[in-house]
Design an enzyme around this catalytic site. Structure first.
Site, PDB file in Angstrom:
ATOM      1  CB  CYS A 337      42.491  54.495  43.312  1.00  0.00           C
ATOM      2  SG  CYS A 337      41.374  55.837  42.942  1.00  0.00           S
ATOM      3  CB  CYS A 340      42.296  55.623  39.707  1.00  0.00           C
ATOM      4  SG  CYS A 340      42.329  57.309  40.730  1.00  0.00           S
ATOM      5  CG  ASP A 341      43.738  51.621  39.503  1.00  0.00           C
ATOM      6  OD1 ASP A 341      43.910  52.471  38.518  1.00  0.00           O
ATOM      7  OD2 ASP A 341      44.425  51.404  40.430  1.00  0.00           O
TER       8      ASP A 341
END
Length: 509
Positions: A337, A340-341
Site C-alpha cells: 500500500c 499507507c506506507d
C-alpha cells in the site's frame, strides 16, 4: 495551524454532540508540529465551553491526552490527528464526553471484562486509510476499560522512534513495548488476539437459509440486499465487511458518487445491509462447499451453514510476486500500500513491481516522497493508461525497467535491494534500495472451493450471464468470477444479478 473552513464547520457540528466536559492535556515545544498542535487546541477550545486545555509533561512531545475531568482515560495523540485521523480525534472527544459508542453490546461487555494492564501504541501515517480503524478501536477500548491505554503516534513526527524500532509499515501496533500486530484490524480481531473469544455457538444451530451469501464486499452486499428485498430468508457470512474496498483510498468512478474512500464505502455497505432482515455473520471464513439435499458451507470454526442456494462473492486479494525474500521481508521493506506506507520511505530508494495502472500510479505517488523510484514491469510495454505513462516519464527521479523478471528481494533484517533478469539479454542485475511495493494485480479468493466448482486456470469462478456456476443452485459475482473487468460498480451489478437468479432458481425448484 489555520484550519480550513470545511474542517472548522465539521468540528463545530461534531462538538455540538458532546454530552459532558473534556480535559485535554498538552505537551508541546517550539517545533512546527507542536505549534500546529497548539493551533488545533486553540481552535477546539474556541468552539465549545465543554473542552478545557491545560499544559502538561507527557512521555512524548508533541502530544496531547483526552480525558474526563479529573480522570485519565489513557487516550493520547502524539502528533496532529488530521488527515485520515480527523475522525479518530472527533470520536475520542465524543466518547470521552460520555456519548455512547456505536458497537454491539457483546463487544462492550468483552472489553469491560478484560483484566490486567494493556499499554498500546500505534504507529501511523496521516495518509494511511487503514490506520484509523485500529486507532479508533483501541481508543474505544481505553474509554471503556481503565486497564487499557492507547497512544497514536504519527511516524512523520517521530522519525527517530520509527527508525529505532525498524517500523516500515503502518499501522504497527505495540503492546507493553512488544510488537502486537500490523495492518488493518477490527475491534473484534484485536479482542481475539488478546484472548477474548467471541461466542460462535449460535452458528452451529442456524436454520437453513433460502439464500446464503459468502463474502461481504460490494458484490456480496448487493446480493444480500436484493435477496432480502424478495422477502426470503437471507444470510451473509464474511471474513470482513467491505472486502478489498476497505483497502482502497480514493474512489472516483462509482456512478452517482463523485468521490468517496474505501473504508467509508465499506461502512455504508454494511449499514445498508443492516436495513434489511439479513443474518450477518462476520469474521468467519468459509473452508468447504458441498451439495446434498441442501448446499452446505463449512466454516473455519467447524460450523456448517445450510442453504437452498448460495452466492459466492469472496472477491480477490493482492497477488504476490512469489520470489525469495518477499515473504521474509513483509513489513520490513516489502509493502503493498503506497498510500499507507509511502511516508515511511521519505528520502529512500524504492521499487514498484507492476506496469499496470496500480503500479504506475504507485510510482507516481512515491516519486514525490522517495529519493528514487524504480518501476519494474514484466511486459515489454507498460499496460497503464497513456495519461499515467506520460506523467510517469515526466518525473526526473523515476527509472522504468520493462521486460524484466524479478528474481529475488534481498536483505538482512530488512530489505536492501532487488535482483532481476533482463528477459531479452538474460543478464542478471541488482538494484540497491530500501523498499519494494508490489502492485501486480489480483488473485481470486477461491482456493477453498476445490474441484466442486468450475474455475479458470487463474482460479476465477466460471459463470454464465445469469451468474450461475457449474453447481446447480450456486451463483457467483464480483472479482472472484471470470468477469473481464474488476470494478466496484460491476461487482455490485453482478451481485444483484446473482441474487435475482437465485430467487428465480428457488421459484423453479
Amino acid at each position: 495551524m489555520v484550519l480550513d473552513a470545511e474542517i472548522k464547520a465539521q468540528l463545530q457540528q461534531y462538538l455540538g454532540l458532546m454530552e459532558g466536559d473534556v480535559q485535554i492535556k498538552v505537551s508541546a515545544s517550539d517545533d512546527q508540529v507542536s505549534q500546529d498542535m497548539l493551533g488545533l487546541m486553540d481552535a477546539l477550545a474556541g468552539m465549545t465551553t465543554r473542552i478545557r486545555i491545560e499544559k502538561a509533561d507527557l512521555p512524548r512531545t508533541p502530544s496531547f491526552s483526552v480525558n474526563r475531568p479529573g480522570e485519565n482515560t489513557g487516550i493520547v495523540f502524539a502528533g496532529v490527528p488530521l488527515g485520515h485521523e480527523f475522525t479518530s480525534l472527533v470520536l475520542a472527544l465524543l466518547q470521552v464526553s460520555g456519548r455512547a459508542p456505536k458497537v454491539e453490546q457483546d463487544v462492550i461487555d468483552r472489553i469491560k471484562s478484560i483484566q490486567g494492564v494493556y499499554r498500546f501504541e500505534t504507529y501511523i501515517s496521516l495518509s494511511c486509510h487503514n490506520c484509523p480503524d485500529v486507532v479508533q478501536a483501541l481508543n474505544l477500548m481505553s474509554v471503556l476499560n481503565p486497564g487499557i491505554s492507547h497512544t497514536m503516534i504519527d511516524g512523520a513526527a517521530f522519525t527517530a522512534e520509527v527508525e529505532s524500532k525498524n517500523i516500515m509499515a503502518v499501522p504497527s501496533v505495540f503492546l507493553n513495548g512488544e510488537f502486537f500486530g500490523g495492518g488493518r484490524m477490527t475491534i473484534d480481531e484485536i479482542l481475539s488476539k488478546m484472548g477474548s473469544v467471541r461466542d460462535d455457538s449460535a452458528l452451529f444451530s442456524k436454520e437453513p437459509f433460502d439464500v446464503l451469501v459468502v463474502g461481504g464486499g460490494p458484490a456480496g452486499a448487493s446480493a444480500a440486499i436484493y435477496a432480502a428485498r424478495k422477502g426470503i430468508r437471507t444470510g451473509i457470512v464474511a471474513d470482513r465487511f467491505g472486502g478489498q474496498v476497505v483497502d482502497t483510498v480514493g474512489i472516483e468512478n462509482l456512478i452517482g458518487v463523485k468521490y468517496t474512500e474505501g473504508p467509508r464505502l465499506a461502512a455504508s455497505l454494511e449499514e445498508h445491509v443492516k436495513e434489511y432482515n439479513v443474518d450477518i455473520m462476520k469474521l468467519q471464513r468459509a473452508t468447504r462447499l458441498t451439495k446434498g439435499d441442501l448446499i452446505e458451507v463449512e466454516l473455519e470454526n467447524g460450523a456448517v451453514l445450510k442453504s437452498k442456494t448460495v452466492i459466492l462473492s469472496t472477491g480477490a486479494r493482492w497477488r504476490n510476486i512469489g520470489v525469495p525474500g518477499e515473504e521474509e521481508f513483509k513489513n520490513k521493506g516489502v509493502a503493498y500500500c503506497p498510500h499507507c506506507d509511502g511516508p515511511l520511505y521519505a528520502g529512500k530508494r524504492v521499487a514498484v513491481a507492476g506496469g499496470g495502472n496500480s503500479g504506475v500510479e504507485a510510482a507516481i505517488d512515491l516519486a514525490g516522497i522517495a529519493s528514487h523510484v524504480t518501476l519494474m514491469s514484466s511486459s515489454p510495454e507498460l499496460k497503464a493508461d497513456a495519461v499515467l505513462q506520460d506523467r510517469l516519464y515526466s518525473l526526473p527521479n523515476v527509472t522504468v525497467l520493462k521486460n524484466v523478471q524479478t528474481k529475488e528481494i534481498t536483505g538482512t533484517d530488512k530489505v536492501n535491494g532487488i535482483s532481476y533478469i533482463e528477459r531479452d539479454t538474460g543478464a542478471e542485475k541488482h538494484v540497491e534500495l530500501e523498499g519494494v511495493f508490489v502492485q501486480i494485480g489480483l488473485v481470486p479468493n477461491t482456493e477453498w472451493l476445490g474441484d466442486g466448482i468450475e474455475r479458470t486456470g487463474a482460479g476465477e469462478i466460471v459463470t454464465d450471464k445469469r451468474g450461475a456456476t457449474s453447481m446447480p443452485g450456486v451463483f457467483a459475482g464480483g472479482d472472484c468470477t471470470d468477469s473481464p473487468y474488476n470494478q466496484i460498480v460491476i461487482s455490485m451489478g453482478s451481485g444483484a444479478t446473482a441474487a435475482l437468479s437465485a430467487f428465480d432458481y428457488l421459484i423453479r425448484h
